[in-house]
Design an enzyme around this catalytic site. Structure first.
Site, short mmCIF file in Angstrom:
data_model
loop_
_atom_site.label_atom_id
_atom_site.label_comp_id
_atom_site.label_asym_id
_atom_site.label_seq_id
_atom_site.Cartn_x
_atom_site.Cartn_y
_atom_site.Cartn_z
N LYS A 42 0.82 -1.21 0.00
CA LYS A 42 0.00 0.00 0.00
C LYS A 42 0.86 1.26 0.00
CE LYS A 42 -4.01 -2.22 2.10
NZ LYS A 42 -4.97 -2.25 3.22
N ASP A 62 -6.07 4.83 12.17
CA ASP A 62 -7.07 3.77 12.15
C ASP A 62 -8.38 4.33 12.70
OD1 ASP A 62 -8.67 1.51 12.59
OD2 ASP A 62 -6.96 0.26 13.13
N ALA A 83 -12.15 6.74 4.78
CA ALA A 83 -11.90 5.57 5.63
C ALA A 83 -13.18 5.13 6.33
CB ALA A 83 -10.83 5.91 6.67
N TYR A 167 -22.73 -2.78 6.90
CA TYR A 167 -22.25 -1.70 6.03
C TYR A 167 -23.36 -0.68 5.79
CZ TYR A 167 -20.33 0.71 1.96
OH TYR A 167 -19.88 1.68 1.09
N LYS A 171 -23.01 3.22 7.00
CA LYS A 171 -22.96 4.34 6.05
C LYS A 171 -24.16 5.27 6.21
CE LYS A 171 -20.05 4.88 3.60
NZ LYS A 171 -18.73 5.54 3.83
N GLY A 194 -22.50 5.57 -6.26
CA GLY A 194 -23.06 4.32 -6.73
C GLY A 194 -21.99 3.23 -6.74
N LEU A 195 -22.34 2.09 -7.29
CA LEU A 195 -21.41 0.98 -7.42
C LEU A 195 -20.33 1.38 -8.43
CD1 LEU A 195 -21.12 -1.94 -6.32
CD2 LEU A 195 -22.33 -2.71 -8.37
N VAL A 196 -19.07 1.40 -7.97
CA VAL A 196 -17.99 2.01 -8.77
C VAL A 196 -17.28 0.97 -9.62
CG1 VAL A 196 -15.89 3.41 -8.68
CG2 VAL A 196 -17.67 3.71 -6.93
#
Length: 343
Positions: A42, A62, A83, A167, A171, A194-196
């Site tokens: 990363k 974190d 995050a 989730y 959110k 939306g769904l990316v």
């Protein structure tokens, strides 16, 4: 822009890494947070981006220790908060679930923004999972999906597993909380994506891209996620990664802006996605269990991004075709299988 510092939390994620890359290309000085600076993959991904050596600083933080974000926020004018905890880590924590951790982390970041004396605006990366047009009673859907829609958290969703519901709750509660902080001290924007799909800087397939190709990959687990989103949202909003990044950047380049924006350039049923694959990938066969036509007539009604001057550059065909192209590059269909996409 070189004198403008911005912070991206979750900088090594699918969206985070692409956003950091675009910000560096546009000349911003970037602070990016990672959960573990000891992760060579990363760290290497971000440090290897063009202009990273001159204008990128990495910080370890974190969400389960939200005070750790304060050093990364110091001196910045704009904060992109990406995050989010995806799985609960009950060991040695005061939080009972991901929702508590996410909301607590968000509030800590807001306090750090105000304390800094430099932060003008907080941009929160939300999810369309928080914007269901389903009626509060659970009896059917509203006619439109737009910024007025909020997901009812008191309902049971048949296709949901614990991870998906955690989730969705996390959110939804986090987005409502962040919008509560709009004030004279801090401008707040939430962008519910939306769904990316499209492409990725990562070396592994991002989950959202995997969900988009789940029907042709015969991936039952990810197809369940696709169908969960369809049952939650009426249809599935989708968006290209580059449009998502540009929408985020527009929301710091506007002189004065706050509020909620949904971000998707297409609103498709899972049956319409299957129809796309059948039309443009005629050499593949989709099993009947991955095609369910529910016949819903809900309309995408979100216009808030366009009202502030945003224009989507990528339509549904490009999003799906580029997602498939990258999936093949990453070996999702095996080295011997090549799917040809017709124009």
């Amino acid at each position: 822009m070189g004198n403008t510092k911005v912070c991206v939390t979750g900088g090594s994620s699918y969206l985070g890494s692409s956003l950091v890359k675009r910000l560096l290309e546009k000349g911003y000085t970037v602070h990016a947070t990672l959960r573990n600076l000891g992760d060579p993959f990363k760290v290497g991904l971000l440090k290897g981006l063009p202009n990273a050596q001159e204008r990128l600083t990495l910080f370890e933080a974190d969400i389960y220790n939200p005070y750790e974000f304060e050093p990364a926020i110091q001196g910045c004018k704009y904060i992109f908060h990406l995050a989010t905890p995806l799985q609960h880590e009950p060991k040695d924590t005061q939080f009972k679930n991901t929702s508590e951790a996410a909301v607590s982390g968000l509030n800590s970041i807001v306090r750090s923004c105000i304390k800094s004396g430099t932060v003008k605006r907080l941009i929160y990366t939300a999810s369309v999972a928080a914007a269901s047009p389903i009626k509060d009673s659970g009896n059917g859907f509203q006619k439109y999906m737009d910024e007025s829609c909020w997901t009812p958290l008191n309902l049971l969703y048949p296709l949901a597993n614990q991870t998906l519901m955690d989730y969705t709750h996390s959110k939804t509660l986090s987005e409502k909380e962040v919008l509560r902080h709009i004030s004279s001290e801090l401008e707040v924007v939430s962008i519910a994506c939306g769904l990316v799909g499209g492409d990725t800087l990562l070396s592994v397939m991002p989950e959202s891209m995997g969900v988009l190709i789940s029907q042709i990959a015969s991936d039952k687990r990810r197809y369940q996620t696709l169908r969960f989103l369809e049952d939650l949202l009426g249809k599935v909003p989708i968006v290209h990664i580059e449009d998502v990044c540009e929408a985020h950047i527009l929301c710091i380049e506007k002189s004065c802006i706050s509020g909620r924006f949904l971000c998707a350039s297409a609103y498709l049923s899972s049956a319409e996605i299957a129809s796309h694959w059948k039309t443009y990938c005629p050499d593949i066969r989709i099993a009947e269990e991955f095609v369910e036509d529910l016949g819903r007539e809900i309309v995408w009604g979100s216009t808030e991004l366009e009202k502030i001057g945003f224009e989507y550059k990528f339509d549904a065909k490009v999003i799906l075709d580029e997602t498939l192209k990258w999936a093949q590059k990453m070996g999702e269909f095996g080295s011997s299988q090549e799917i040809i996409v017709s124009k």
